[in-house]
Design a protein around this motif. Structure first.
Motif, short mmCIF file in Angstrom:
data_model
loop_
_atom_site.label_atom_id
_atom_site.label_comp_id
_atom_site.label_asym_id
_atom_site.label_seq_id
_atom_site.Cartn_x
_atom_site.Cartn_y
_atom_site.Cartn_z
N ALA A 82 -6.52 3.02 -15.13
CA ALA A 82 -5.14 2.56 -15.18
C ALA A 82 -4.29 3.41 -16.12
N GLN A 83 -4.89 3.87 -17.21
CA GLN A 83 -4.15 4.65 -18.21
C GLN A 83 -3.90 6.08 -17.75
N HIS A 84 -4.86 6.69 -17.09
CA HIS A 84 -4.83 8.15 -16.94
C HIS A 84 -4.73 8.68 -15.51
N LEU A 85 -5.01 7.85 -14.51
CA LEU A 85 -5.08 8.33 -13.14
C LEU A 85 -4.05 7.64 -12.25
N GLY A 86 -3.40 8.43 -11.41
CA GLY A 86 -2.58 7.90 -10.35
C GLY A 86 -3.29 8.16 -9.03
N ILE A 87 -3.53 7.11 -8.26
CA ILE A 87 -4.34 7.24 -7.05
C ILE A 87 -3.55 6.87 -5.81
N ILE A 88 -3.58 7.76 -4.84
CA ILE A 88 -3.00 7.48 -3.52
C ILE A 88 -4.17 7.22 -2.59
N PHE A 89 -4.42 5.94 -2.30
CA PHE A 89 -5.56 5.56 -1.49
C PHE A 89 -5.29 5.82 -0.01
N GLN A 90 -6.34 6.12 0.71
CA GLN A 90 -6.21 6.37 2.14
C GLN A 90 -5.66 5.14 2.88
N GLN A 91 -6.08 3.95 2.44
CA GLN A 91 -5.60 2.71 3.06
C GLN A 91 -4.46 2.08 2.26
N PHE A 92 -3.85 2.85 1.37
CA PHE A 92 -2.68 2.49 0.58
C PHE A 92 -3.00 1.47 -0.52
N ASN A 93 -3.71 0.35 -0.19
CA ASN A 93 -4.05 -0.69 -1.17
C ASN A 93 -2.81 -1.29 -1.83
N LEU A 94 -1.73 -1.44 -1.06
CA LEU A 94 -0.56 -2.14 -1.57
C LEU A 94 -0.83 -3.65 -1.55
N LEU A 95 -0.17 -4.38 -2.46
CA LEU A 95 -0.38 -5.82 -2.54
C LEU A 95 0.66 -6.53 -1.68
N TYR A 97 1.65 -9.55 -1.31
CA TYR A 97 2.45 -10.63 -1.86
C TYR A 97 3.49 -10.13 -2.87
N LEU A 98 3.54 -8.81 -3.08
CA LEU A 98 4.55 -8.22 -3.94
C LEU A 98 5.57 -7.45 -3.10
N SER A 99 6.77 -7.31 -3.64
CA SER A 99 7.80 -6.54 -2.96
C SER A 99 7.50 -5.04 -3.07
N LEU A 100 8.27 -4.26 -2.35
CA LEU A 100 8.15 -2.80 -2.41
C LEU A 100 8.30 -2.33 -3.86
N LEU A 101 9.36 -2.78 -4.53
CA LEU A 101 9.62 -2.34 -5.91
C LEU A 101 8.51 -2.80 -6.86
N GLU A 102 8.04 -4.01 -6.70
CA GLU A 102 6.98 -4.53 -7.58
C GLU A 102 5.69 -3.74 -7.40
N ASN A 103 5.40 -3.30 -6.19
CA ASN A 103 4.22 -2.47 -5.96
C ASN A 103 4.33 -1.13 -6.68
N VAL A 104 5.51 -0.53 -6.62
CA VAL A 104 5.71 0.76 -7.29
C VAL A 104 5.51 0.63 -8.80
N GLN A 105 6.00 -0.45 -9.38
CA GLN A 105 5.98 -0.62 -10.83
C GLN A 105 4.67 -1.20 -11.36
N LEU A 106 3.77 -1.56 -10.47
CA LEU A 106 2.54 -2.25 -10.86
C LEU A 106 1.72 -1.51 -11.93
N PRO A 107 1.53 -0.17 -11.85
CA PRO A 107 0.73 0.49 -12.88
C PRO A 107 1.25 0.29 -14.30
N CYS A 108 2.55 0.11 -14.44
CA CYS A 108 3.13 -0.07 -15.78
C CYS A 108 2.80 -1.44 -16.35
N GLN A 109 2.38 -2.38 -15.51
CA GLN A 109 1.94 -3.68 -16.01
C GLN A 109 0.51 -3.63 -16.55
N PHE A 110 -0.27 -2.69 -16.04
CA PHE A 110 -1.67 -2.58 -16.44
C PHE A 110 -1.89 -1.54 -17.53
N SER A 111 -0.90 -0.70 -17.78
CA SER A 111 -1.08 0.39 -18.75
C SER A 111 0.14 0.50 -19.63
#
Length: 228
Positions: A82-95, A97-111
Protein backbone atom coordinates in the motif's frame (compact mmCIF):
# COMPACT_ATOMS: atom_id res chain seq x y z
CA UNK A 1 20.34 1.66 -6.92
CA UNK A 2 18.34 -1.55 -7.15
CA UNK A 3 14.55 -1.33 -6.93
CA UNK A 4 13.76 -5.04 -7.35
CA UNK A 5 15.98 -8.09 -6.91
CA UNK A 6 14.87 -11.71 -7.19
CA UNK A 7 17.35 -14.46 -6.37
CA UNK A 8 16.73 -18.19 -6.78
CA UNK A 9 12.96 -17.65 -6.63
CA UNK A 10 10.88 -20.80 -7.00
CA UNK A 11 7.08 -20.80 -6.91
CA UNK A 12 4.47 -23.49 -7.39
CA UNK A 13 0.76 -23.68 -6.70
CA UNK A 14 -0.40 -25.83 -3.78
CA UNK A 15 -1.90 -28.53 -6.00
CA UNK A 16 1.20 -28.79 -8.20
CA UNK A 17 4.27 -30.97 -7.78
CA UNK A 18 6.44 -28.90 -10.13
CA UNK A 19 7.36 -25.23 -10.03
CA UNK A 20 5.49 -22.74 -12.19
CA UNK A 21 8.32 -20.22 -12.00
CA UNK A 22 12.01 -20.53 -11.30
CA UNK A 23 13.76 -17.17 -11.58
CA UNK A 24 17.49 -17.62 -10.89
CA UNK A 25 18.16 -13.88 -11.00
CA UNK A 26 16.30 -10.67 -11.85
CA UNK A 27 17.47 -7.16 -11.01
CA UNK A 28 15.67 -3.93 -11.87
CA UNK A 29 17.31 -0.59 -11.19
CA UNK A 30 15.38 2.35 -9.78
CA UNK A 31 13.84 4.43 -12.53
CA UNK A 32 13.97 1.62 -15.10
CA UNK A 33 11.02 0.96 -17.40
CA UNK A 34 10.89 -2.80 -17.88
CA UNK A 35 8.69 -4.62 -20.37
CA UNK A 36 8.18 -8.33 -19.69
CA UNK A 37 6.65 -10.20 -22.61
CA UNK A 38 5.03 -13.60 -22.45
CA UNK A 39 2.10 -15.50 -23.86
CA UNK A 40 -1.10 -16.14 -21.91
CA UNK A 41 -0.58 -18.63 -19.11
CA UNK A 42 3.20 -18.23 -19.07
CA UNK A 43 3.31 -16.92 -15.49
CA UNK A 44 3.44 -13.15 -16.04
CA UNK A 45 0.78 -12.37 -13.45
CA UNK A 46 2.33 -14.82 -10.99
CA UNK A 47 5.68 -13.05 -11.33
CA UNK A 48 4.05 -9.67 -10.69
CA UNK A 49 2.26 -11.06 -7.64
CA UNK A 50 5.58 -12.28 -6.24
CA UNK A 51 7.13 -8.82 -6.73
CA UNK A 52 4.08 -7.23 -5.09
CA UNK A 53 4.14 -9.60 -2.13
CA UNK A 54 0.70 -10.99 -2.92
CA UNK A 55 2.29 -14.44 -3.24
CA UNK A 56 5.37 -15.77 -1.45
CA UNK A 57 7.81 -18.17 -3.11
CA UNK A 58 8.55 -21.59 -1.66
CA UNK A 59 12.23 -20.76 -2.05
CA UNK A 60 14.38 -17.74 -2.77
CA UNK A 61 14.49 -14.05 -2.02
CA UNK A 62 12.25 -11.24 -3.28
CA UNK A 63 13.77 -7.90 -2.38
CA UNK A 64 11.84 -4.71 -3.19
CA UNK A 65 13.20 -1.28 -2.26
CA UNK A 66 15.77 -2.95 0.01
CA UNK A 67 13.07 -4.91 1.87
CA UNK A 68 13.04 -8.72 1.77
CA UNK A 69 9.34 -9.50 1.32
CA UNK A 70 9.85 -13.20 2.09
CA UNK A 71 10.53 -12.50 5.77
CA UNK A 72 7.45 -10.30 6.26
CA UNK A 73 4.06 -11.43 7.52
CA UNK A 74 1.04 -11.17 5.21
CA UNK A 75 -0.09 -8.03 7.04
CA UNK A 76 3.36 -6.45 6.74
CA UNK A 77 3.45 -7.23 3.02
CA UNK A 78 0.00 -5.65 2.60
CA UNK A 79 1.20 -2.50 4.38
CA UNK A 80 4.40 -2.36 2.31
CA UNK A 81 2.45 -2.78 -0.92
CA UNK A 82 0.00 0.00 0.00
CA UNK A 83 2.85 2.39 0.82
CA UNK A 84 5.19 1.80 -2.09
CA UNK A 85 3.47 0.10 -5.05
CA UNK A 86 0.84 1.21 -7.51
CA UNK A 87 -0.75 -1.79 -9.22
CA UNK A 88 -2.83 -1.93 -12.38
CA UNK A 89 -4.49 -5.33 -12.18
CA UNK A 90 -5.49 -7.24 -15.28
CA UNK A 91 -9.04 -7.58 -13.93
CA UNK A 92 -8.97 -3.98 -12.58
CA UNK A 93 -10.09 -5.01 -9.02
CA UNK A 94 -12.24 -1.89 -8.65
CA UNK A 95 -14.70 -1.89 -5.74
CA UNK A 96 -18.26 -1.90 -7.13
CA UNK A 97 -19.82 -0.29 -4.03
CA UNK A 98 -17.59 2.79 -4.39
CA UNK A 99 -17.90 5.60 -6.91
CA UNK A 100 -15.37 6.24 -9.65
CA UNK A 101 -13.74 9.02 -7.60
CA UNK A 102 -13.68 6.96 -4.40
CA UNK A 103 -11.93 4.12 -6.22
CA UNK A 104 -9.22 6.48 -7.50
CA UNK A 105 -8.60 7.91 -4.03
CA UNK A 106 -8.66 4.56 -2.22
CA UNK A 107 -4.84 4.11 -1.90
CA UNK A 108 -4.65 7.35 0.09
CA UNK A 109 -6.95 5.83 2.72
CA UNK A 110 -4.61 2.89 3.23
CA UNK A 111 -1.30 4.76 3.08
CA UNK A 112 -0.47 7.94 4.95
CA UNK A 113 2.67 8.23 2.83
CA UNK A 114 0.75 8.25 -0.44
CA UNK A 115 -1.87 10.60 1.01
CA UNK A 116 0.87 13.09 1.92
CA UNK A 117 2.49 12.80 -1.52
CA UNK A 118 -0.84 13.33 -3.27
CA UNK A 119 -1.16 16.79 -1.70
CA UNK A 120 -4.62 18.09 -2.55
CA UNK A 121 -6.24 14.73 -3.21
CA UNK A 122 -9.20 16.12 -5.12
CA UNK A 123 -7.05 18.23 -7.44
CA UNK A 124 -4.65 15.34 -8.02
CA UNK A 125 -7.52 12.95 -8.77
CA UNK A 126 -9.11 15.38 -11.23
CA UNK A 127 -5.78 15.95 -12.98
CA UNK A 128 -5.24 12.23 -13.52
CA UNK A 129 -8.81 11.63 -14.68
CA UNK A 130 -8.71 14.64 -17.03
CA UNK A 131 -5.51 13.31 -18.59
CA UNK A 132 -7.19 9.93 -19.06
CA UNK A 133 -10.27 11.64 -20.54
CA UNK A 134 -12.77 10.56 -17.91
CA UNK A 135 -15.60 13.11 -17.89
CA UNK A 136 -16.16 14.90 -14.59
CA UNK A 137 -19.88 14.17 -14.89
CA UNK A 138 -18.99 10.53 -14.19
CA UNK A 139 -17.05 11.08 -10.97
CA UNK A 140 -19.78 9.91 -8.63
CA UNK A 141 -21.10 7.04 -10.75
CA UNK A 142 -20.64 3.45 -9.55
CA UNK A 143 -17.72 1.88 -11.38
CA UNK A 144 -19.84 -1.08 -12.50
CA UNK A 145 -21.76 1.30 -14.79
CA UNK A 146 -18.59 2.16 -16.74
CA UNK A 147 -17.37 0.57 -19.94
CA UNK A 148 -14.43 -1.83 -19.77
CA UNK A 149 -12.09 0.82 -21.20
CA UNK A 150 -13.28 3.41 -18.68
CA UNK A 151 -12.80 0.99 -15.79
CA UNK A 152 -9.26 0.34 -16.95
CA UNK A 153 -8.45 4.06 -16.99
CA UNK A 154 -9.85 4.43 -13.47
CA UNK A 155 -7.58 1.58 -12.39
CA UNK A 156 -4.63 3.44 -13.91
CA UNK A 157 -5.45 6.65 -12.04
CA UNK A 158 -5.77 4.70 -8.79
CA UNK A 159 -2.33 3.15 -9.31
CA UNK A 160 -0.66 6.51 -10.02
CA UNK A 161 -2.12 8.58 -7.18
CA UNK A 162 0.26 9.34 -4.34
CA UNK A 163 3.47 8.85 -6.35
CA UNK A 164 4.31 5.22 -5.51
CA UNK A 165 7.96 4.35 -6.14
CA UNK A 166 7.08 1.31 -8.24
CA UNK A 167 4.26 0.87 -10.74
CA UNK A 168 3.26 -2.67 -11.66
CA UNK A 169 1.07 -3.03 -14.74
CA UNK A 170 -0.56 -6.32 -15.74
CA UNK A 171 -1.74 -6.17 -19.39
CA UNK A 172 -2.95 -2.58 -18.82
CA UNK A 173 -3.69 -1.78 -22.48
CA UNK A 174 -5.70 -4.90 -23.28
CA UNK A 175 -9.09 -3.12 -23.26
CA UNK A 176 -7.99 0.10 -24.98
CA UNK A 177 -8.24 1.07 -28.63
CA UNK A 178 -5.17 2.43 -30.42
CA UNK A 179 -5.84 6.11 -29.62
CA UNK A 180 -6.59 5.53 -25.95
CA UNK A 181 -3.69 3.11 -25.65
CA UNK A 182 -1.27 5.80 -26.82
CA UNK A 183 -2.85 8.37 -24.49
CA UNK A 184 -2.51 5.94 -21.61
CA UNK A 185 1.15 5.24 -22.38
CA UNK A 186 1.88 8.97 -22.70
CA UNK A 187 0.32 9.65 -19.30
CA UNK A 188 2.00 6.67 -17.67
CA UNK A 189 5.48 7.59 -18.87
CA UNK A 190 4.96 11.29 -18.11
CA UNK A 191 3.95 10.57 -14.51
CA UNK A 192 6.74 8.05 -14.01
CA UNK A 193 9.44 10.29 -15.46
CA UNK A 194 8.36 13.23 -13.28
CA UNK A 195 8.79 11.14 -10.15
CA UNK A 196 11.60 8.80 -11.28
CA UNK A 197 9.36 5.82 -10.50
CA UNK A 198 10.19 2.28 -11.59
CA UNK A 199 7.83 0.57 -14.02
CA UNK A 200 7.26 -3.17 -14.45
CA UNK A 201 4.87 -3.72 -17.34
CA UNK A 202 3.83 -7.13 -18.65
CA UNK A 203 1.99 -7.91 -21.85
CA UNK A 204 1.71 -10.49 -24.61
CA UNK A 205 1.85 -7.66 -27.22
CA UNK A 206 5.40 -7.31 -28.64
CA UNK A 207 4.55 -4.01 -30.39
CA UNK A 208 4.72 -2.23 -27.02
CA UNK A 209 8.35 -3.19 -26.35
CA UNK A 210 9.81 -0.18 -28.18
CA UNK A 211 8.48 2.17 -25.48
CA UNK A 212 10.68 0.62 -22.78
CA UNK A 213 14.33 0.82 -21.77
CA UNK A 214 14.46 -2.91 -20.99
CA UNK A 215 12.69 -5.78 -22.77
CA UNK A 216 12.63 -9.23 -21.15
CA UNK A 217 11.18 -12.42 -22.57
CA UNK A 218 9.64 -14.36 -19.69
CA UNK A 219 10.43 -17.61 -21.50
CA UNK A 220 14.13 -16.72 -21.22
CA UNK A 221 13.89 -15.48 -17.64
CA UNK A 222 12.00 -18.51 -16.33
CA UNK A 223 14.40 -21.45 -15.98
CA UNK A 224 11.44 -23.85 -15.85
CA UNK A 225 10.59 -22.87 -19.41
CA UNK A 226 14.17 -23.34 -20.54
CA UNK A 227 14.37 -26.83 -19.08
CA UNK A 228 11.19 -28.13 -20.76
Amino acid sequence: MTAIHLHNVQFRWAAQMQNTLYIPELSVQRGDKVFIQGHSGSGKTTLLNLIAGIHCPQQGKVQVLDTDLTVLSAMQRDRFRAQHLGIIFQQFNLLPYLSLLENVQLPCQFSSQRKAKAGNIMQTSLHLLDELQIARSMLHKPVNTLSVGQQQRVAVARALIGQPEIIIADEPTSALDTENRQRFLDLLFSEIEQRASTLIFVSHDPSLATHFSTHIQLAELNAITLSV
